[in-house]
Design a protein around this motif. Structure first.
Motif, short mmCIF file in Angstrom:
data_model
loop_
_atom_site.label_atom_id
_atom_site.label_comp_id
_atom_site.label_asym_id
_atom_site.label_seq_id
_atom_site.Cartn_x
_atom_site.Cartn_y
_atom_site.Cartn_z
N VAL A 91 -10.98 58.50 4.28
CA VAL A 91 -11.00 58.41 5.74
C VAL A 91 -10.59 59.74 6.36
O VAL A 91 -11.23 60.22 7.30
CB VAL A 91 -10.10 57.25 6.23
N ALA A 92 -9.56 60.38 5.82
CA ALA A 92 -9.11 61.67 6.35
C ALA A 92 -10.21 62.73 6.23
O ALA A 92 -10.38 63.56 7.13
CB ALA A 92 -7.85 62.14 5.63
N HIS A 93 -10.96 62.70 5.13
CA HIS A 93 -12.06 63.66 4.96
C HIS A 93 -13.10 63.44 6.06
O HIS A 93 -13.58 64.41 6.66
CB HIS A 93 -12.69 63.49 3.57
N ALA A 94 -13.46 62.19 6.33
CA ALA A 94 -14.43 61.89 7.37
C ALA A 94 -13.93 62.33 8.74
O ALA A 94 -14.68 62.90 9.54
CB ALA A 94 -14.76 60.40 7.36
N VAL A 95 -12.66 62.08 9.02
CA VAL A 95 -12.07 62.50 10.30
C VAL A 95 -12.13 64.02 10.42
O VAL A 95 -12.49 64.56 11.48
CB VAL A 95 -10.62 61.98 10.43
N GLN A 96 -11.81 64.73 9.36
CA GLN A 96 -11.84 66.19 9.37
C GLN A 96 -13.26 66.69 9.68
O GLN A 96 -13.43 67.65 10.44
CB GLN A 96 -11.40 66.72 8.01
N GLN A 97 -14.27 66.04 9.14
CA GLN A 97 -15.65 66.44 9.41
C GLN A 97 -16.00 66.25 10.87
O GLN A 97 -16.65 67.10 11.48
CB GLN A 97 -16.63 65.65 8.52
N VAL A 98 -15.57 65.16 11.47
CA VAL A 98 -15.87 64.88 12.87
C VAL A 98 -15.09 65.82 13.79
O VAL A 98 -15.62 66.27 14.80
CB VAL A 98 -15.58 63.41 13.21
N ARG A 99 -13.88 66.13 13.43
CA ARG A 99 -13.07 67.04 14.27
C ARG A 99 -13.69 68.44 14.34
O ARG A 99 -13.43 69.18 15.29
CB ARG A 99 -11.64 67.13 13.73
N ALA A 100 -14.54 68.80 13.39
CA ALA A 100 -15.21 70.11 13.40
C ALA A 100 -16.45 70.11 14.30
O ALA A 100 -17.03 71.16 14.56
CB ALA A 100 -15.61 70.49 11.98
N LEU A 101 -16.85 68.94 14.81
CA LEU A 101 -18.02 68.83 15.67
C LEU A 101 -17.62 68.88 17.14
O LEU A 101 -16.52 68.43 17.50
CB LEU A 101 -18.74 67.50 15.41
N PRO A 102 -18.50 69.37 18.00
CA PRO A 102 -18.19 69.33 19.44
C PRO A 102 -18.26 67.89 19.94
O PRO A 102 -19.06 67.10 19.42
CB PRO A 102 -19.29 70.18 20.07
#
Length: 105
Positions: A91-102
């Motif tokens: 879940v943390a990996h997925a959150v990290q990916q989304v946080r890199a998006l505008p």
């Protein structure tokens, strides 16, 4: 097909600090951050946004194609349940990916 209720509750708990929006999608429950789907829980486990350049999902025996027959570089399904030991890391990996998006408008 209903989502795995225990897995939904565990993901909801893991994502509480992110205050995600929850939407029914794909026969399951999706968790969105800033308008981007981050993870979704269905009866088959977890659909997670992943780093498209990461090679670990190809080595993870629980990982499968998000949509068989339609390559999706940044999504994988994971055959996991609420008691899966490394669920917080997924879940943390997925959150990290989304946080890199505008954020979506």
């Amino acid at each position: 097909m209903a989502p795995n209720v225990q897995l939904v509750e565990r993901v909801r708990s893991l994502m509480k600090a992110e205050a995600p929006e929850e939407k029914s999608m794909f026969g399951g429950l999706a968790f969105l951050i800033a308008g981007h789907m981050t993870v979704a829980v269905g009866d088959g486990g977890l659909l997670a946004r992943i780093d498209p350049d990461a090679d670990w999902p190809t080595r993870d025996p629980r990982a499968g194609e998000a949509m068989p027959g339609r390559p999706m570089r940044n999504w994988r399904t994971f055959d996991v349940d609420a008691d899966t030991e490394d669920l917080p890391e997924l879940v943390a990996h997925a959150v990290q990916q989304v946080r890199a998006l505008p954020p979506k408008a």
